[in-house]
Design an enzyme around this catalytic site. Structure first.
Site, PDB file in Angstrom:
ATOM      1  CG  HIS A  23      -2.024  -1.009   1.134  1.00 48.13           C
ATOM      2  ND1 HIS A  23      -3.317  -0.672   0.818  1.00 48.13           N
ATOM      3  CD2 HIS A  23      -2.020  -2.353   1.304  1.00 48.13           C
ATOM      4  CE1 HIS A  23      -4.072  -1.767   0.802  1.00 48.13           C
ATOM      5  NE2 HIS A  23      -3.299  -2.798   1.098  1.00 48.13           N
ATOM      6  CG  ASP A 131      -4.786   2.324   1.797  1.00 48.44           C
ATOM      7  OD1 ASP A 131      -3.932   2.073   0.930  1.00 48.44           O
ATOM      8  OD2 ASP A 131      -5.571   1.455   2.237  1.00 48.44           O
TER       9      ASP A 131
END
Length: 491
Positions: A23, A131
């Protein structure tokens, strides 16, 4: 605001990636892309360190340190503090723990942003870029009246799936059955019905489904969603999302790839020299991501399959976490002979290499690599397409089974080894451990290396992926529109 004032204005963006190497890496790539495209943008990345028990902190720290040493212009990193008294980890409720863990950082984000906005001469904060797993931060952004953009690190089809399931549950009051292994679900972002057996394990348990629904509701409150994909790859999914007025605007910004390699050691010289001496597209590369590992019985099946296939190979073999650190990351074996069949290394010395952690981009870029046996993490799928290397799918956890379904069934860009394989013991500890047999693995490898139709399609998609990010390409144009949206926020 006149043109001269606009030219001197810097729009600040606050990035909040989830605490996982994959990520963070893709988040940094979109950050670099944005500041390189527009001199008015600057970015502060707020780094959430993983829980101490996760075992992944050292890899993230190493990666962030490597970035800090490179001094990326107009991108700075701030590591957020961590509460001394973290939420209690309940093995039966892993998503609840994760959500509470992310939420515990809201106050630190609030403090950093307050400080940023009080600095004299600083630019206006034009947006939060968070995110897909940090959607709790939307509430913090709203406190400052700052718009939030979600960076979705998976693909457009999966984004459509999550939003559609939430629609069924909330708007149509349907009791969604996701655990029937023989059922299929028609999903607008997929052309073909999705088998429930490829739905993530997390969504097949009530606690996990509730979390997924909560995330989907939050996604709808974002100003826009950025997805690491490109129009030419997921044409149907992108058009499906764009035609749904209940979904925020979606920007396709990919493929975003770290082509310089991430944290970790480089490829050993002897492996590189061996690859240099192999024919083009003749070597199978097996790699199962930063969290991928298998027990000895499965390792033995892979070894037998490789030996019987007769194909050259490079195998990234990792040691599973121990019972003392069940939530930790895999590590390298000091001597892989402890899990390999007796004499395997000696018998395959001329045709294969067994290594530990693999610099995946370096290997996929090598002319000798002709096939990729992969866990189907989305970053890995994009990398394989970028380099024109066809994949054989062996998903392990998260949404990887759905990635495999899309690549094999929807797009015809991969072959299948075990599309519904799952190793999500955290979400289903009573699940029976499935062993993929040597016959299944060998068959997948043979099809992977022999299917010229898929190889041609992957090569064509490779060209399209590179064109998408070049000036005049679909993702290049999409990023341009996104930047204009950021600038409008401060004008």
């Amino acid at each position: 605001m006149n043109q001269k004032e606009m030219a001197n204005t810097v729009a600040e963006l606050v990035f909040i990636p989830a605490p996982g190497v994959g990520h963070i890496m893709s988040t940094i790539e979109i950050a670099k892309l944005l500041v390189n495209r527009d001199q008015q943008l600057s970015i502060t990345v707020l780094v959430i360190k993983p829980p101490p028990s996760s075992g992944s902190g050292s890899a993230i720290t190493t990666y962030i340190d490597s970035l800090a040493n490179k001094s990326i212009d107009r991108i700075c990193f701030i590591e957020l503090p961590q509460d001394e008294n973290l939420p209690i980890r309940d093995p039966k409720a892993p998503t609840t723990f994760f959500n509470e863990f992310i939420n515990s950082h809201c106050k630190y984000v609030r403090n950093v942003v307050t400080d940023m906005m009080s600095q004299p001469g600083s630019g206006r904060v034009a947006g939060f870029v968070i995110d897909m797993f940090c959607t709790a931060m939307i509430d913090v952004a709203n406190e400052f009246n700052i718009p939030t953009y979600v960076f979705f690190t998976s693909n457009a089809a999966f984004l459509g799936f999550k939003l559609y399931i939430q629609t069924l549950c909330d708007d149509q009051n349907k009791d969604v059955e996701l655990s029937n292994s023989d059922a299929t679900i028609p999903v607008p972002s997929f052309v073909k019905p999705v088998p429930t057996k490829v739905i993530p394990s997390i969504m097949q348990a009530r606690e996990g489904l509730d979390f997924a629904l909560w995330v989907a509701r939050k996604l709808r409150k974002a100003k826009a969603i950025m997805v690491n994909t490109f129009l030419e790859l997921e044409t149907h999914a992108v058009e499906s999302l764009s035609s749904d007025s209940s979904i925020p605007p979606v920007y396709m910004v990919g493929p975003l790839l770290n082509l310089e390699g991430g944290a970790g050691k480089p490829l050993d010289d002897d492996v590189l020299q061996w690859l240099d001496s192999q024919p083009p597209s003749s070597v199978v590369f097996l790699c199962f991501g930063s969290m991928g590992s298998f027990e000895k019985v499965q390792v033995s099946e892979i070894a037998h399959a490789l030996e019987r296939s007769g194909h050259r190979f490079v195998w990234s073999l990792r040691r599973p976490p121990t019972k003392e650190t069940p939530t930790g990351n895999p590590s390298d074996y000091e001597d892989p002979r402890v899990v390999l069949p007796e004499g395997f290394l000696e018998r395959t010395a001329g045709i294969g290499k067994v290594i530990g952690w693999a610099p995946q981009v370096t290997l996929l870029a090598h002319h000798a690599i002709g096939g990729f046996v992969s866990h189907c993490g989305w970053n890995s799928m994009l990398e394989s397409l970028w380099f024109g290397v066809p994949s054989a799918t062996w998903p392990i956890y998260a949404e990887q089974q759905m990635n495999a379904f899309e690549m094999v069934v929807e797009l015809g860009l991969a072959v299948d080894i075990k599309m519904d394989y799952k190793k999500d013991m955290a979400f289903n500890p009573k699940a029976e451990i499935v062993i993929v047999t040597a016959d299944e693995i060998e068959d997948g490898i043979q099809r992977l290396m022999a299917d010229d139709t898929i190889r041609t399609k992957v090569k064509e998609m490779s060209e399209k992926s590179r064109a998408a990010v070049m000036e005049g390409g679909s993702s290049y144009a999409s990023v341009g529109r996104l930047i204009q949206d950021f600038i409008r926020n401060i004008s």
